[in-house]
Design a protein around this motif. Sequence first.
Motif, PDB file in Angstrom:
ATOM      1  N   GLY A 210       0.842  -1.287   0.190  1.00 16.08           N
ATOM      2  CA  GLY A 210       0.018  -0.152   0.044  1.00 16.08           C
ATOM      3  C   GLY A 210       0.884   1.360  -0.014  1.00 16.08           C
ATOM      4  N   ALA A 211       2.096   1.359   0.601  1.00 12.46           N
ATOM      5  CA  ALA A 211       2.983   2.362   0.590  1.00 12.46           C
ATOM      6  C   ALA A 211       3.669   2.771  -0.543  1.00 12.46           C
ATOM      7  N   VAL A 212       3.801   1.658  -1.580  1.00  8.66           N
ATOM      8  CA  VAL A 212       4.222   1.781  -2.896  1.00  8.66           C
ATOM      9  C   VAL A 212       3.160   2.413  -3.505  1.00  8.66           C
ATOM     10  N   LEU A 213       1.833   1.942  -3.439  1.00 11.05           N
ATOM     11  CA  LEU A 213       0.694   2.079  -4.421  1.00 11.05           C
ATOM     12  C   LEU A 213       0.446   3.502  -4.254  1.00 11.05           C
ATOM     13  N   ARG A 214       0.690   3.985  -2.980  1.00 10.51           N
ATOM     14  CA  ARG A 214       0.250   5.523  -2.638  1.00 10.51           C
ATOM     15  C   ARG A 214       1.437   6.350  -3.119  1.00 10.51           C
ATOM     16  N   ASP A 215       2.318   6.085  -3.742  1.00 10.35           N
ATOM     17  CA  ASP A 215       3.450   7.014  -4.274  1.00 10.35           C
ATOM     18  C   ASP A 215       3.082   7.226  -5.538  1.00 10.35           C
ATOM     19  N   ARG A 216       2.380   8.389  -5.712  1.00  8.95           N
ATOM     20  CA  ARG A 216       1.874   8.775  -7.527  1.00  8.95           C
ATOM     21  C   ARG A 216       3.122   8.832  -8.127  1.00  8.95           C
ATOM     22  N   VAL A 217       4.259   9.386  -7.956  1.00  8.91           N
ATOM     23  CA  VAL A 217       5.368   9.378  -8.962  1.00  8.91           C
ATOM     24  C   VAL A 217       5.935   8.094  -9.259  1.00  8.91           C
ATOM     25  N   MET A 218       6.062   7.049  -8.459  1.00  7.80           N
ATOM     26  CA  MET A 218       6.356   5.710  -8.602  1.00  7.80           C
ATOM     27  C   MET A 218       5.283   5.216  -9.576  1.00  7.80           C
ATOM     28  N   LEU A 219       3.843   5.247  -9.575  1.00 10.64           N
ATOM     29  CA  LEU A 219       2.918   4.712 -10.115  1.00 10.64           C
ATOM     30  C   LEU A 219       3.083   5.344 -11.654  1.00 10.64           C
ATOM     31  N   GLY A 220       3.263   6.717 -11.575  1.00  9.57           N
ATOM     32  CA  GLY A 220       3.465   7.248 -12.869  1.00  9.57           C
ATOM     33  C   GLY A 220       4.651   6.573 -13.730  1.00  9.57           C
ATOM     34  N   PHE A 221       5.666   6.636 -12.939  1.00  9.30           N
ATOM     35  CA  PHE A 221       7.007   5.944 -13.616  1.00  9.30           C
ATOM     36  C   PHE A 221       6.661   4.532 -14.026  1.00  9.30           C
ATOM     37  N   THR A 222       5.936   3.776 -13.218  1.00  7.34           N
ATOM     38  CA  THR A 222       5.510   2.258 -13.761  1.00  7.34           C
ATOM     39  C   THR A 222       4.836   2.346 -14.973  1.00  7.34           C
ATOM     40  N   LEU A 223       3.821   3.096 -15.161  1.00  6.38           N
ATOM     41  CA  LEU A 223       3.219   3.437 -16.250  1.00  6.38           C
ATOM     42  C   LEU A 223       4.105   3.577 -17.598  1.00  6.38           C
ATOM     43  N   VAL A 224       4.992   4.625 -17.393  1.00  6.81           N
ATOM     44  CA  VAL A 224       5.971   4.871 -18.488  1.00  6.81           C
ATOM     45  C   VAL A 224       6.742   3.664 -18.796  1.00  6.81           C
ATOM     46  N   VAL A 225       7.415   3.043 -17.596  1.00  6.21           N
ATOM     47  CA  VAL A 225       8.156   1.877 -17.828  1.00  6.21           C
ATOM     48  C   VAL A 225       7.217   0.687 -18.898  1.00  6.21           C
ATOM     49  N   LEU A 226       6.154   0.479 -18.343  1.00  6.54           N
ATOM     50  CA  LEU A 226       5.296  -0.180 -19.177  1.00  6.54           C
ATOM     51  C   LEU A 226       5.175  -0.026 -20.546  1.00  6.54           C
ATOM     52  N   GLY A 227       5.100   1.160 -20.849  1.00  6.86           N
ATOM     53  CA  GLY A 227       4.891   1.798 -22.311  1.00  6.86           C
ATOM     54  C   GLY A 227       6.249   1.378 -22.910  1.00  6.86           C
ATOM     55  N   ASN A 228       7.452   1.722 -22.360  1.00  2.00           N
ATOM     56  CA  ASN A 228       8.699   1.412 -22.966  1.00  2.00           C
ATOM     57  C   ASN A 228       8.991  -0.007 -23.190  1.00  2.00           C
ATOM     58  N   ALA A 229       8.370  -1.258 -22.316  1.00  2.00           N
ATOM     59  CA  ALA A 229       8.426  -2.441 -22.188  1.00  2.00           C
ATOM     60  C   ALA A 229       7.858  -2.867 -23.370  1.00  2.00           C
ATOM     61  N   LEU A 230       6.590  -2.347 -23.630  1.00  2.00           N
ATOM     62  CA  LEU A 230       5.620  -2.821 -24.541  1.00  2.00           C
ATOM     63  C   LEU A 230       6.487  -2.739 -25.909  1.00  2.00           C
ATOM     64  N   VAL A 231       7.315  -1.458 -26.226  1.00  2.00           N
ATOM     65  CA  VAL A 231       8.036  -1.282 -27.215  1.00  2.00           C
ATOM     66  C   VAL A 231       9.052  -2.363 -27.478  1.00  2.00           C
ATOM     67  N   TYR A 232       9.958  -2.391 -26.525  1.00  2.00           N
ATOM     68  CA  TYR A 232      10.916  -3.526 -26.358  1.00  2.00           C
ATOM     69  C   TYR A 232      10.739  -5.010 -26.566  1.00  2.00           C
ATOM     70  N   SER A 233       9.485  -5.251 -25.968  1.00  2.00           N
ATOM     71  CA  SER A 233       9.033  -6.631 -25.987  1.00  2.00           C
ATOM     72  C   SER A 233       8.558  -7.061 -27.512  1.00  2.00           C
ATOM     73  N   GLN A 234       8.600  -6.105 -28.218  1.00  2.00           N
ATOM     74  CA  GLN A 234       8.071  -6.549 -29.739  1.00  2.00           C
ATOM     75  C   GLN A 234       9.356  -7.499 -30.249  1.00  2.00           C
TER      76      GLN A 234
END
Length: 397
Positions: A210-234
């Motif tokens: 819960g402490a991690v999920l309340r960190d909005r900066v980390m959540l935003g960074f995770t979404l950005v990383v997911l986008g980058n990972a979707l690119v590289y995973s191709q």
Amino acid sequence: MSSVSVEKPSFLRAQIGGLPRPFWALWSGTLVNRLGTMVVPFTGVYLTQGRGLSVAAAGLVMAVYGAGSLLSQLLAGVLADRIGRRATLSGGMLATGAAMLALGYSASLPAILASMFVLGLVIDVYRPASNALVADLVSPAERPRAYGLLFWAVNLGYAVGMTAGGWLAGVGFVWLFWIDAVSCVAFAVLVWRAVPETRPRAERSAGGFGAVLRDRVMLGFTLVVLGNALVYSQTMTTLPVAMTKVVKLSPGEYGLAMALNGVLIVVAQPLVSAWLGRRDPARTLALGMAVMGAGFAMTAFVTDVLGLAATVAVWTAGEIVTAGIAGAIVAALAPAELRGRYAGLFGFAWSLSAVLAPLMGGALLEIGPRTLWFTIGGIGALSAIGMLLLGPAIRRR
């Protein structure tokens, strides 16, 4: 009046000097483990040729593996914070070795499914623990270089392991499982004997995910990383299909062009790692993501092996720029007692991309190759923009 000249460190010392001995034990174990990584890259071949499964059954097995992988990172992050980094990493490697052998000797579909789920669950348990160890052991200024060196070890070991694995698969698949298992045990023993436990004592009052999920900066960074990972995973999902089925490259031509990725990383990444580590991390990561996106967008115009090699060179340059930076950002965002959980959420983004990338890529390729690659390039551009928007919040940390 006399002056004292300060000797400038050699290039080699500038690249590898100043990092603590336990880090190099971790680095060496990572290299040994990746040198022995032979099973997963050849799993599809093993299931269909070695065990005679249909393509549909093999797909089911890989889906079960993916389900285990999704749970892996979050579980491992909690374990790294609760029982310790060293115990989690060593235990995960021993469990991976056992799962490798169980899979190698499983003959029935239910046994293969069970072994693959366990393998997916434990094979990357080491990642959050390894990321947390680096953050614990290395000063903030040196973390990008340290994470970059680990990235280099992974790619060097993987390139050699893939080559050896391809040859050994022709001799007998059982060799792949035993070598992979032995490399896992070697990694576990090396870390257990040479790396101290670094988990902060204050962890028990830190709270859960819960402490991690309340960190909005980390959540935003995770979404950005997911986008980058979707690119590289191709590179592991849709790219080989598109190049061999649509562009009509032979497997040999495709493999030759893709080999350029490993060569460029092994040669160039150590040369620029320290310099990139001194740049602003958010802007550097955004630049790398943008270059990767551009490289994949260029794939829409590929008609031969030289064109593919050119695009590989571009997105590999972006990959080299991003190496080590993301891990350093996670370490900067995470409180010391929650570094395992933060690294677990970061790893979860990559595990999720491994599930989503083939589904998304396959659907887009059905519409058309240009639709696929322009969309992937667009995701890369959006990830870069998102990283720039997060930059001020990351710098405040």
